[in-house]
Enzyme design. Sequence first.
Site, mmCIF file in Angstrom:
data_model
loop_
_atom_site.group_PDB
_atom_site.id
_atom_site.type_symbol
_atom_site.label_atom_id
_atom_site.label_comp_id
_atom_site.label_asym_id
_atom_site.label_seq_id
_atom_site.Cartn_x
_atom_site.Cartn_y
_atom_site.Cartn_z
ATOM 1 N N LYS A 170 -31.470 5.813 -38.662
ATOM 2 C CA LYS A 170 -31.887 6.729 -38.020
ATOM 3 C C LYS A 170 -31.674 8.067 -38.870
ATOM 4 O O LYS A 170 -30.624 8.158 -39.593
ATOM 5 C CB LYS A 170 -31.829 7.110 -36.639
ATOM 6 N N ASP A 180 -29.039 -3.811 -36.470
ATOM 7 C CA ASP A 180 -30.105 -3.816 -35.658
ATOM 8 C C ASP A 180 -31.296 -3.618 -36.394
ATOM 9 O O ASP A 180 -32.693 -3.913 -36.122
ATOM 10 C CB ASP A 180 -29.935 -2.747 -34.683
ATOM 11 N N TRP A 259 -29.707 -9.671 -33.413
ATOM 12 C CA TRP A 259 -30.579 -8.792 -34.088
ATOM 13 C C TRP A 259 -30.782 -9.416 -35.464
ATOM 14 O O TRP A 259 -32.069 -9.625 -35.948
ATOM 15 C CB TRP A 259 -30.524 -7.442 -34.218
#
Length: 414
Positions: A170, A180, A259
């Site tokens: 992010k 992830d 994930w």
Amino acid sequence: MKNTIKYFALFVIAFSISILACKNSKEHSKAADSSIIEKVVPENLKWSERMMLSEIERVPKASMLDFVKKPRWSYTNGLVLSAAIKVYEETNNQTYYDYIYTYADEMIDSTGNIKTYKLSNQNLDMIKSGDVLLYLYPKTKEERFLKAIETLNSQLESQPKTSEGGYWHKKVYPNQMWLDGLYMAEPFHTHYAKDYVKDATKAENIYNHIVLQFDLIQKHSRDGKTGLLYHGWDESKEQKWANKETGNSPNFWSRAMGWYGMAMVDVLDFLPENHSGRERIITYLNQFAEAITKVQDKSGLWWQVLDQGDRDGNYLEATGTSMFTYAFAKGVHKGYLDKKYLAVAEKAYEGLIDNLVSVEENGLVNLNKCCGVAGLGGNPYRDGSYEYYINEIIRSNDPKGTGPFILASLELNK
């Protein structure tokens, strides 16, 4: 006259007794009926449908998945709806299609704007629900869905990167790659390149960049001794959770590796057979399977902190186990993994059913012992310690577990 009165009195008494008996009989019948609980989820269906119907019953609007109070665009919605797509394709039951479509219809306005989404956040988690749009657009030809798809792709084109080209997880997590993120972004990106990019050179560049994400994770996050992968890697090594020599977070978290496993088997659905990176990803998947199998518990399940099963506070966790089960079963069925891993998946699935799945009287299916959430950094600060992972909220029916459980159920045809 006396006899008449006598007979009349006897008649009244008999009639009263009859009425009372009838009333008692009806009340008894009513009581018996009240003990019959209607099944909202039929028990003669496969586990995939039973869990999907249970999720729809619990959360009638997919925009409200993940225990939220307001509709939102997020990765958990896309995860469960990706499973719903597979259930719909197998059953052709309109209920599932409606659940999928209603989410997109609610969250994409008439101009193609994605409600609650901000491109400027550069958050890889927000890409996942784009898979729903990639599925719906060819069926509906609604231009608003295509516009939203292009918006999500534009985020990937502008996503901040490490010095080697790895996506930051992010914008607020600078210089960091998380396991992830590969599941959140890369299946969407590969599907997009395959079906929506007509220029062969541009598509090839996207494929190369997708494979690079896996190459970098293998290079920086994989532990050479165990073969397990650390949850996060900080190129700057500035985070408090980062090892000052390697940049890695301190532990092997089950769902993070889940994930990653799902990312590999799902990206291979769309990565061209002749792409040079395809065999590398299959190699990574085999290394992953070998390492994960070594830390499987005798119950078939996997621990929240993968390599510390006998440590106080650790627990056998549902979301990671469901993800591994899906990745192994699909990997075998697609020919990426040796058939021995199907037995690993079967054992894991039996462990889930025997230990972590419960069924209510009305037929609702629950998946228990799900880690609610775990991350790194942020505020309050998450340090990636053992104590941190085992003390995050544990709950039932977290979509990060129910979605993979449905996918695993379909792969194993349970």
